[in-house]
Design a protein around this motif. Structure first.
Motif, PDB file in Angstrom:
ATOM      1  N   LYS A   1      15.575   4.131   5.894  1.00 20.59           N
ATOM      2  CA  LYS A   1      16.510   4.783   5.119  1.00 20.59           C
ATOM      3  C   LYS A   1      15.926   4.563   3.787  1.00 20.59           C
ATOM      4  N   LEU A   2      15.509   3.399   3.446  1.00 25.56           N
ATOM      5  CA  LEU A   2      15.149   3.189   2.048  1.00 25.56           C
ATOM      6  C   LEU A   2      13.741   3.795   2.021  1.00 25.56           C
ATOM      7  N   GLY A   3      12.935   4.229   2.798  1.00 22.37           N
ATOM      8  CA  GLY A   3      11.593   4.903   2.790  1.00 22.37           C
ATOM      9  C   GLY A   3      10.535   3.921   2.778  1.00 22.37           C
ATOM     10  N   VAL A   4      10.904   2.690   3.393  1.00 15.94           N
ATOM     11  CA  VAL A   4       9.947   1.739   3.628  1.00 15.94           C
ATOM     12  C   VAL A   4       9.050   1.968   4.902  1.00 15.94           C
ATOM     13  N   PRO A   5       7.910   2.250   4.977  1.00 15.94           N
ATOM     14  CA  PRO A   5       7.133   2.579   6.255  1.00 15.94           C
ATOM     15  C   PRO A   5       7.312   1.607   7.117  1.00 15.94           C
ATOM     16  N   SER A   6       7.238   1.931   8.448  1.00 15.06           N
ATOM     17  CA  SER A   6       7.486   0.910   9.617  1.00 15.06           C
ATOM     18  C   SER A   6       6.121   0.259   9.961  1.00 15.06           C
ATOM     19  N   ALA A   7       5.962  -0.418  10.939  1.00 15.92           N
ATOM     20  CA  ALA A   7       4.879  -0.922  11.315  1.00 15.92           C
ATOM     21  C   ALA A   7       4.029   0.013  11.964  1.00 15.92           C
ATOM     22  N   ARG A   8       4.891   1.086  12.697  1.00 16.83           N
ATOM     23  CA  ARG A   8       4.055   2.018  13.526  1.00 16.83           C
ATOM     24  C   ARG A   8       3.568   3.122  12.554  1.00 16.83           C
ATOM     25  N   ASP A   9       4.137   3.320  11.562  1.00 14.94           N
ATOM     26  CA  ASP A   9       3.662   4.207  10.381  1.00 14.94           C
ATOM     27  C   ASP A   9       2.307   3.552   9.832  1.00 14.94           C
ATOM     28  N   VAL A  10       2.330   2.309   9.552  1.00 11.12           N
ATOM     29  CA  VAL A  10       1.220   1.491   8.916  1.00 11.12           C
ATOM     30  C   VAL A  10       0.121   1.554  10.086  1.00 11.12           C
ATOM     31  N   ASP A  11       0.187   1.286  11.118  1.00 10.42           N
ATOM     32  CA  ASP A  11      -0.630   1.323  12.349  1.00 10.42           C
ATOM     33  C   ASP A  11      -1.448   2.662  12.423  1.00 10.42           C
ATOM     34  N   ALA A  12      -0.468   3.783  12.375  1.00  9.94           N
ATOM     35  CA  ALA A  12      -1.138   5.118  12.511  1.00  9.94           C
ATOM     36  C   ALA A  12      -1.981   5.507  11.149  1.00  9.94           C
ATOM     37  N   LEU A  13      -1.522   4.893   9.955  1.00 15.65           N
ATOM     38  CA  LEU A  13      -2.463   5.302   8.683  1.00 15.65           C
ATOM     39  C   LEU A  13      -3.668   4.589   8.877  1.00 15.65           C
ATOM     40  N   ILE A  14      -3.488   3.108   9.333  1.00 10.56           N
ATOM     41  CA  ILE A  14      -4.913   2.407   9.539  1.00 10.56           C
ATOM     42  C   ILE A  14      -5.909   3.206  10.462  1.00 10.56           C
ATOM     43  N   LYS A  15      -5.273   3.636  11.676  1.00  8.36           N
ATOM     44  CA  LYS A  15      -6.061   4.276  12.738  1.00  8.36           C
ATOM     45  C   LYS A  15      -6.733   5.779  11.883  1.00  8.36           C
ATOM     46  N   ARG A  16      -5.994   6.408  11.194  1.00 11.15           N
ATOM     47  CA  ARG A  16      -6.453   7.619  10.530  1.00 11.15           C
ATOM     48  C   ARG A  16      -7.560   7.039   9.646  1.00 11.15           C
ATOM     49  N   ILE A  17      -7.472   6.252   8.806  1.00  4.83           N
ATOM     50  CA  ILE A  17      -8.332   5.604   7.798  1.00  4.83           C
ATOM     51  C   ILE A  17      -9.692   5.380   8.774  1.00  4.83           C
TER      52      ILE A  17
END
Length: 185
Positions: A114-130
């Motif tokens: 709700k605060l807009g902080v990315p979850s661990a899944r979001d960070v993992d997905a970004l790492i995979k995209r990078i």
């Protein structure tokens, strides 16, 4: 009331005669035998008492060993029951802690989302995209090394020369071309 009986001197003589009679001797002998029998019984009890005492000690020792064995068996059973109960309780408690932990994690994740902080899944997905983009860039860089060198040199010239200077550069080759045409004509 009680009347006092007076003893006469003749009574004393009668009692003295009775003690001196053969009956009194028999009584004395009988009392002596009773006394000696009592001493003999006492002596025998002392002798037998030591043996009886030792046998009682042996019997008490065997009973003590039996009761200790039974007590140790009962203690072992009780220890096993308590340890199994403790294991059951700890497994139930760990299950409850796991449930509580998962509920807590879910609520924290919702609040952070709700605060807009990315979850661990979001960070993992970004790492995979990078990582995928890095691999793609490396593949492009590896396929055309000559092009990349030419491209690197060309942008360097463009960056060094400003736009108005670019027009002048374009004008100079045109002037050279006219001079070359005049010289050849």
């Amino acid at each position: 009331m009680v009347k006092k009986i007076q003893k006469n001197g003749s009574d004393k003589k009668a009692t003295a005669q009775t003690f001196n009679s053969p009956l009194s001797g028999a009584i004395k002998d009988s009392a002596q035998q009773i006394w000696l029998a009592g001493l003999g019984a006492f002596s025998k009890a002392q002798e037998e008492g030591g043996k009886a005492f030792e046998s009682l000690v042996k019997e008490g020792l065997s009973i003590q060993r039996k009761t200790q064995a039974v007590a140790e068996e009962r203690i072992s059973e009780a220890t096993n029951k308590v340890s199994s109960m403790a294991t059951d309780i700890s497994s139930k408690a760990s299950g409850q802690w796991d449930k509580l932990e998962s509920i807590f994690e879910e609520r924290v994740a919702k609040a952070l989302n709700k605060l807009g902080v990315p979850s661990a899944r979001d960070v993992d997905a970004l790492i995979k995209r990078i990582d995928a983009l890095n691999q793609h860039v490396q593949q492009l860089a590896g396929k055309a090394p000559a092009r990349s060198a030419a491209r690197k040199a060309a942008p360097a010239k463009k960056a060094a020369v400003a736009k108005p200077a670019a027009k002048k550069v374009a004008a100079k080759p045109a002037a050279r071309k006219t001079t070359r045409k005049a010289a050849t004509a």
